[in-house]
Design an enzyme around this catalytic site. Structure first.
Site, short mmCIF file in Angstrom:
data_model
loop_
_atom_site.label_atom_id
_atom_site.label_comp_id
_atom_site.label_asym_id
_atom_site.label_seq_id
_atom_site.Cartn_x
_atom_site.Cartn_y
_atom_site.Cartn_z
N ASP A 13 45.49 20.62 15.22
CA ASP A 13 45.52 19.24 14.72
C ASP A 13 44.60 19.16 13.50
OD1 ASP A 13 46.00 16.58 14.48
OD2 ASP A 13 45.09 15.99 16.39
N ASP A 107 50.78 16.76 10.47
CA ASP A 107 49.42 17.27 10.63
C ASP A 107 49.12 17.86 12.01
OD1 ASP A 107 49.53 14.85 11.88
OD2 ASP A 107 47.63 14.12 11.14
N GLU A 108 50.12 18.08 12.84
CA GLU A 108 49.82 18.78 14.09
C GLU A 108 51.03 19.58 14.57
OE1 GLU A 108 49.31 16.27 17.61
OE2 GLU A 108 50.09 14.56 16.50
#
Lengths: 423, 364
Positions: A13, A107-108
């Site tokens: 993350d 973003d993860e």
């Protein structure tokens, strides 16, 4: 269920991703409270730097509230295309370690590194290497959780995050590994709201039967949990509370839906204005479907009224569609069923039940519905956009004195600007 | 209002008029009711959703004239549930009493003055052969669209064709064309567009071989048969030009027993899930049907057939194929094709009056 004896599922993350990317381009803001999101009266916070979070700002908070909490914060508009570009490079770094990548958003991502252990080392080493590589190459920090199941690794990455304190951010662990055999030690002290699927309503129901921590939940018979929060959800949560999560990392998970939505600067009351928005969004959804080589059989609209009540309506047709005009026709029919008199704050259009299957029910060339000609027109639109950009061609109703305003991904996602192009 | 009659008669009256009553909770609560009017021994029951209106008349033992609106579903349920024999209906104030044998029901009526006033049916009348017309309706109503965003396609076109009448419907995936030669209702290039829902209900309430009277107006039409009148709004607009879609001749022709193909498609369809098509593989030796659903399984069946043409595989939505096979008459049918992407034409071998054209499914 494939039982793992090593914590080989990673959850990576990025730390304050949108803000951190912005800071790469504007280093003078480093260490300052920075907020990415809609700066307008109705905007929401998409991401906040750790300095801003120290003031209590968090994502999804109304921007007006964030500004009150942190008057010195610098608001940035956000640049979805730039985040997507950086995200792609970060995902490519993951790809050097394993092909088994399941991105959850820009973003993860989940990574299954079971096949990487022999080459690189134990999961803790792989996690550390990935984190270092992302920092070395992109100058961005991420937090990595490693565990035997997906949901534990997600909780672990949360535990590895930098800490937000009143005095400012403190570095976190960066990497947190939940060793096999210690899963329950890690999980049970956590508050029950840490579990996936525990939102506000479920949390209240659980608190009513005295459940505060995951351990409380695990100690109850499954029937009690099911009676409290519902059958499916109860069984699911009870499984999670015992650290049982059979889901595996699914790389290239098929897209479930393609949609666009937009919050307007002012509530829209006029059907003509809403129809114009439907044109923009349907056109954009069609474009994205075609560029992905997919089509869907279900068209859905989402309408949020001024008082935040939100409704969705959907319709399923016999044959998969990917044409903007077809999506528009169906979404207009759906909007006909909605009383917009109360004023519309947000409107969204999406296509679901997606298929890559090129099986299509063919249509007769009726003069009310020139199917072939439209397909040709869509193809021409796509090739013009590919060469000259998204605003080179679009539905005539979207033309303004300043040119076309086609919808693009990420555009106005967090609420309109103060200047409000949507009036 | 007060009358007495056989339960079975009242059941038929309320059931038929109730077919027009909207099931969706519309804006007008009165539309959930059946309007009853008693004059002497004549009982008239009317149900409407404003687009479709069904009126039934019956002779009853009338005692006291009057009008009332009863909630359709409840009244129907009660009358169906009571034992056979005499039934008595009395309206007093805002309550209706229904009694039969030892059962007693009283229910609140809907204010009758809110019930919409029905327009008088158009005067000009034409006689139709009821049985033939009902058959024709069954053949065309299925191919009409149920998609309200395309109002034109939710209608069935009734147009003059030679000295007869032609019924046409399409949902853009298939097209039904039925000719009724010798039935002159319209002349020249006259045509009307009738909502398929109205015609579907009409085909259900038409009784056997009763003669049928059609009254055509500018905006509405009424069909009268025996004690029943079905009135419907007409759809405004131009039906698409369908003639160009029907090919004059096609190079490939399959001839097969209709019942055998129908049964085989029904079986094979079990493995055509999630909108996957059934493939028809046609060659001189006969016909093979194949359905494959990924991760589920597949079905295969061979059928005797004569085939004249290039070896060809065409895929169809099995529901659309079955709809066509079910309404085509006769023991033997022909399926004419050009290729896997062009419309196929289904016809009865011994009756040229009906044609069902359907678009294939393109498979990768």
């Amino acid at each position: 269920m494939n039982k793992r004896d090593l914590p080989s599922i990673l959850h990576v993350d990025m730390d304050a991703f949108y803000v951190s990317v912005e800071l790469l381009d504007r280093p003078e803001l480093r260490g300052k409270p920075v907020i990415v999101g809609g700066a307008g009266a109705r905007g929401v916070v998409a991401a906040a730097s750790y300095a801003a979070r120290s003031y209590g700002v968090h994502s999804a908070m109304p921007s007006t509230r964030a500004r009150r909490l942190c008057p010195d914060a610098v608001f940035l508009h956000g640049n979805h295309a730039r985040y997507a570009e950086v995200s792609k490079r970060v995902m490519a770094i993951f790809g050097r370690y394993t092909p088994e990548i399941e991105p959850l958003s820009l973003d993860e991502a989940f990574l299954d590194v079971a096949g990487t252990i022999r080459r690189v080392g134990p999961p803790a080493v792989i996690a550390r290497e990935i984190r270092d590589a992302v920092y070395a190459e992109e100058n961005l920090y991420c937090s990595v959780g490693a565990a035997t199941t997906k949901f534990l690794s997600k909780l672990a990455s949360e535990a590895a995050k930098p800490l937000v304190t009143r005095q400012g951010p403190k570095p976190g662990l960066g990497v947190k590994v939940v060793e096999p055999g210690t899963e329950l030690d890690f999980l049970h002290p956590l508050p029950v709201k840490a579990l996936w699927g525990v939102g506000k309503v479920t949390l209240e129901k659980l608190q009513r039967i005295g459940v505060e921590s995951v351990a409380d939940l695990a100690a109850l018979p499954v029937e009690t949990v099911m009676a409290s929060v519902g059958k499916a959800s109860g069984r699911h949560l009870h499984e999670l509370a015992h650290a049982r999560d059979p889901r595996s990392v699914v790389s290239n998970a098929a897209t479930k839906s393609v949609s666009h939505e937009e919050t307007f600067a002012h509530d829209l009351f006029e059907r003509t204005a809403l129809d114009r928005e439907l044109v923009r969004m349907s056109d954009a959804v069609g474009s994205r479907l075609r560029s992905g080589g997919i089509a869907g059989r279900t068209v859905a609209i989402k309408v949020r009224f001024g008082d935040f009540t939100t409704i969705t309506r959907s319709i399923t047709v016999p044959t998969a569609i990917d044409s903007g005009s077809e999506i528009l026709r169906l979404s207009k029919t759906l909007l006909d069923q909605v009383d917009v008199g109360a004023g519309v704050r947000l409107l969204g259009v999406g296509v679901q039940s997606l298929t890559e299957d090129t099986t299509r029910q063919l249509t007769l060339g009726l003069d009310t519905q020139p199917a072939e000609r439209r397909t040709d027109a869509d193809a021409a639109i796509d090739s013009i956009r590919a060469r000259f950009g998204a605003d080179a061609i679009g539905p005539a109703v979207l033309a303004t004195a300043d040119g076309l305003r086609p919808k693009q991904q990420g555009d106005q996602q967090w609420g309109p600007d103060e200047t409000g192009l949507n009036e | 209002m007060k009358f007495r009659c056989e339960r079975a008669d009242l059941e038929k009256v309320l059931g038929t008029a109730g077919r027009a009553v909207t099931t969706r909770g519309g804006a007008l609560p009165v539309l959930a009711g059946i309007h009853l009017e008693l004059a002497g021994d004549q009982l008239q029951a009317t149900g409407t959703d404003l687009d479709l209106t069904i009126t039934v008349t019956a002779v009853v033992g009338g005692e006291e004239d009057g009008t009332a609106v009863l909630p359709s579903k409840l009244a129907n349920d009660i009358v169906r549930a009571v034992p056979p024999g005499k039934i008595e209906v009395t309206i007093e104030g805002d309550e209706a009493h229904i009694s039969a044998a030892r059962s007693e029901f009283s229910l609140r009526v809907i204010p009758a003055d809110e019930f919409p006033r029905m327009a008088e049916p158009p005067e000009s009348a034409v006689q139709l052969d009821g049985a033939a017309f009902r058959d024709a309706l069954k053949q065309v109503v299925k191919a009409a669209s149920s998609d309200d965003s395309r109002p034109i396609l939710t209608g069935v076109l009734m147009a003059a064709e030679g000295d007869g009448l032609r019924l046409v419907s399409t949902d853009s995936y298939r097209l039904s064309v039925r000719d009724l030669p010798g039935t002159s209702v319209l002349t020249g290039d006259e045509s009307v567009l009738v909502p398929s829902r109205s015609l579907s209900e009409l085909s259900k309430v038409l009784d056997g071989d009763d003669a049928l009277t059609l009254r055509l107006g500018e905006r509405d039409a009424a069909f009268e048969s025996g004690d029943v009148r079905v009135s419907t709004r007409l759809i405004e607009g131009d039906f698409p030009n369908y003639r160009g879609l029907i090919p004059d001749s096609q190079p490939n022709k399959l001839v097969v027993n209709r019942a055998e193909l129908l049964e085989a498609v029904r079986r094979v369809r079990l493995l055509a899930q999630e909108a996957t098509p059934v493939r028809m593989m046609m060659k001189s030796g006969g016909l093979e049907l194949v359905a494959v659903t990924q991760d589920v399984g597949q079905a295969h069946e061979a059928i005797d057939a004569t085939y004249d043409g290039e070896e060809l595989t065409v895929a169809f939505n099995p529901e659309y194929l079955l709809d066509g096979l079910e309404v085509t008459s006769g023991d033997e049918i022909s399926l004419e094709t050009v290729d896997a992407l062009k419309p196929a034409v289904l016809r009865s071998s011994d009756n040229p009056d009906f044609l069902y054209l359907l678009m294939p499914v393109r498979v990768s």
